[in-house]
Design an enzyme around this catalytic site. Structure first.
Site, PDB file in Angstrom:
ATOM      1  N   SER A 156      25.636  26.564 -28.478  1.00 22.03           N
ATOM      2  CA  SER A 156      25.787  27.617 -27.486  1.00 22.03           C
ATOM      3  C   SER A 156      24.416  27.970 -26.895  1.00 22.03           C
ATOM      4  CB  SER A 156      26.483  28.831 -28.113  1.00 22.03           C
ATOM      5  OG  SER A 156      26.879  29.765 -27.155  1.00 22.03           O
ATOM      6  N   ASP A 321      37.223  24.428 -25.951  1.00 20.53           N
ATOM      7  CA  ASP A 321      36.179  25.386 -25.583  1.00 20.53           C
ATOM      8  C   ASP A 321      36.223  25.588 -24.071  1.00 20.53           C
ATOM      9  OD1 ASP A 321      33.882  26.844 -25.097  1.00 20.53           O
ATOM     10  OD2 ASP A 321      32.526  25.484 -26.152  1.00 20.53           O
ATOM     11  N   HIS A 354      35.383  27.972 -28.413  1.00 20.85           N
ATOM     12  CA  HIS A 354      33.929  27.915 -28.496  1.00 20.85           C
ATOM     13  C   HIS A 354      33.443  28.109 -29.933  1.00 20.85           C
ATOM     14  CE1 HIS A 354      29.873  27.995 -27.027  1.00 20.85           C
ATOM     15  NE2 HIS A 354      29.657  29.217 -27.459  1.00 20.85           N
TER      16      HIS A 354
END
Length: 385
Positions: A156, A321, A354
């Site tokens: 991320s 995601d 995610h």
């Protein structure tokens, strides 16, 4: 807990490094001095060639693996992937994980004291960028005597830091692992971040960011910000599987109190986060996400922006995601190939959205472990037991 798992790094103690050399920032300001809190796992070898840097995501921190106390309920946030025999094998690698500048877990940030005024930085803390973080991380590496990382790894927002490492310090990174990340945020992602910021800033207890001076905390705003964020971290399938339309009780109450299990879950997550995270830090971290775009200074040409990179990349995405979808990872992969770089790519089938980058999904672990095994083999790193 009565005993440590065999594949745990065990009990760990955070350390703090102080830097008196001013740090120039991308925003035009300078941080006169600063502290970085970090943890290490494993042992640094004699030629200091086995170090791995872990870069954290938005609400992450230095505690990535192991336990601080024997009675801790949970280990560090990436314990599934760091430890003896795990993807980042601490029998081979010396792992460094830190809390970035602007954080609220010990590194210098909005909750710290401004040495020039003697008061809490609060909203006056300088705006950060991924580039600023990478420069400060390089200073920590200098302090630890690490000239070159065997790998820099992050998911991320952490993956953005990995990209920037490959551009700012190409000679100091031997391998890059970019997980569930993107070379720049979409307009939709920036919009989600702005909703979260406005939830915090419109809380009556925010007081322009000086809430501590008023003996207050903008808990309602931070709670709402986290609830919005948490929805984006999970996939529709994951939420459906976990909660469906299940009710807390058997019948509707025809009111605005919690009735569905998913409502209860989101409120719990928001309440917990609002008492453990700093609002000014949340604002700052979301802006760091928004600002990242290394291709911007090259007219949007990502391949040209990636020219300085010279290390092999592993890029991993997750099928469900939708915050940082596989298409955004593939944009990075295509640009790396266009720039003539070495890159391996895996799109992992996962229902977890995610948040999948935090979890121990078997194929994810297999791909990650195989890459790190190659890193260890290339560096002739023997396992210690």
């Amino acid at each position: 807990m009565s005993g440590m798992p065999a594949d745990s790094v065990g009990l760990v103690t955070p350390q703090k490094a102080h830097f008196d050399t001013p740090l120039p920032l991308a925003c035009g300001r300078t941080l006169p001095s600063y502290d970085l809190v970090y943890e290490t796992y494993g042992e640094l070898n004699d030629d200091r060639s086995n170090a791995v840097l872990i870069c954290h995501a938005l609400s992450g921190h230095h505690h990535a693996a192991g336990y601080h106390h024997k009675d801790d309920r949970k280990p560090g946030w990436w314990d599934a992937h760091i430890g003896p025999g795990k993807s980042i094998d601490t029998n081979r690698f010396f792992v460094v994980s830190l809390n970035n500048l602007g954080g609220c877990h010990g590194s210098t940030g909005p909750c710290s004291i401004d040495p020039e005024t003697g008061r809490e930085w609060g909203p006056d803390f300088p705006m950060m960028t991924v580039t600023d973080w990478v420069h400060s991380q390089a200073k920590l590496a200098d302090l630890l005597g690490i000239e070159r990382f065997a790998a820099v790894v992050g998911g991320s927002l952490g993956g953005m830091q990995v990209m920037q490492w490959s551009l700012a310090y190409p000679e100091r990174i031997a391998n890059a692992v970019v997980i569930a990340a993107t070379p720049k945020l979409s307009a939709q992602n920036i919009a989600f971040n702005e909703v979260a910021r406005q939830a915090i800033r419109s809380d009556p207890e925010f007081h322009g960011g000086r809430y501590h001076e008023h003996g207050a905390l903008p808990r309602r705003g931070l709670k709402l910000a986290r609830m919005v964020g948490h929805i984006t971290y999970l996939s529709e399938d994951a939420m459906g599987y976990k909660f469906g339309r299940d009710l807390r009780e058997d019948n509707f109450h025809f009111g605005y109190d919690v009735e569905f299990q998913v409502e209860s879950y989101l409120r719990y997550q928001g309440d917990t986060f609002s008492t453990s995270f700093d609002a000014n830090t949340y604002l700052l971290m979301t802006k760091v996400l928004d600002y990242f775009d290394p291709a911007a200074v090259h007219g949007g040409d990502l391949a040209t922006a990636l020219e300085p990179a010279c290390c092999p990349f592993l890029v991993i995405s997750f099928s469900s995601d939708w915050r940082f979808p596989p298409s955004r990872s593939e944009e990075l992969v295509d640009a790396l190939m266009q720039a003539g770089k070495s890159v391996s790519y895996a799109r992992i089938e996962s229902p977890h959205g995610h948040d999948a980058f935090l979890l121990p999904e078997p194929r994810y672990q297999a791909v990650f472990s195989a890459f790190m095994e190659r890193v260890a083999r290339d560096l002739c790193l023997e396992a210690s037991h």
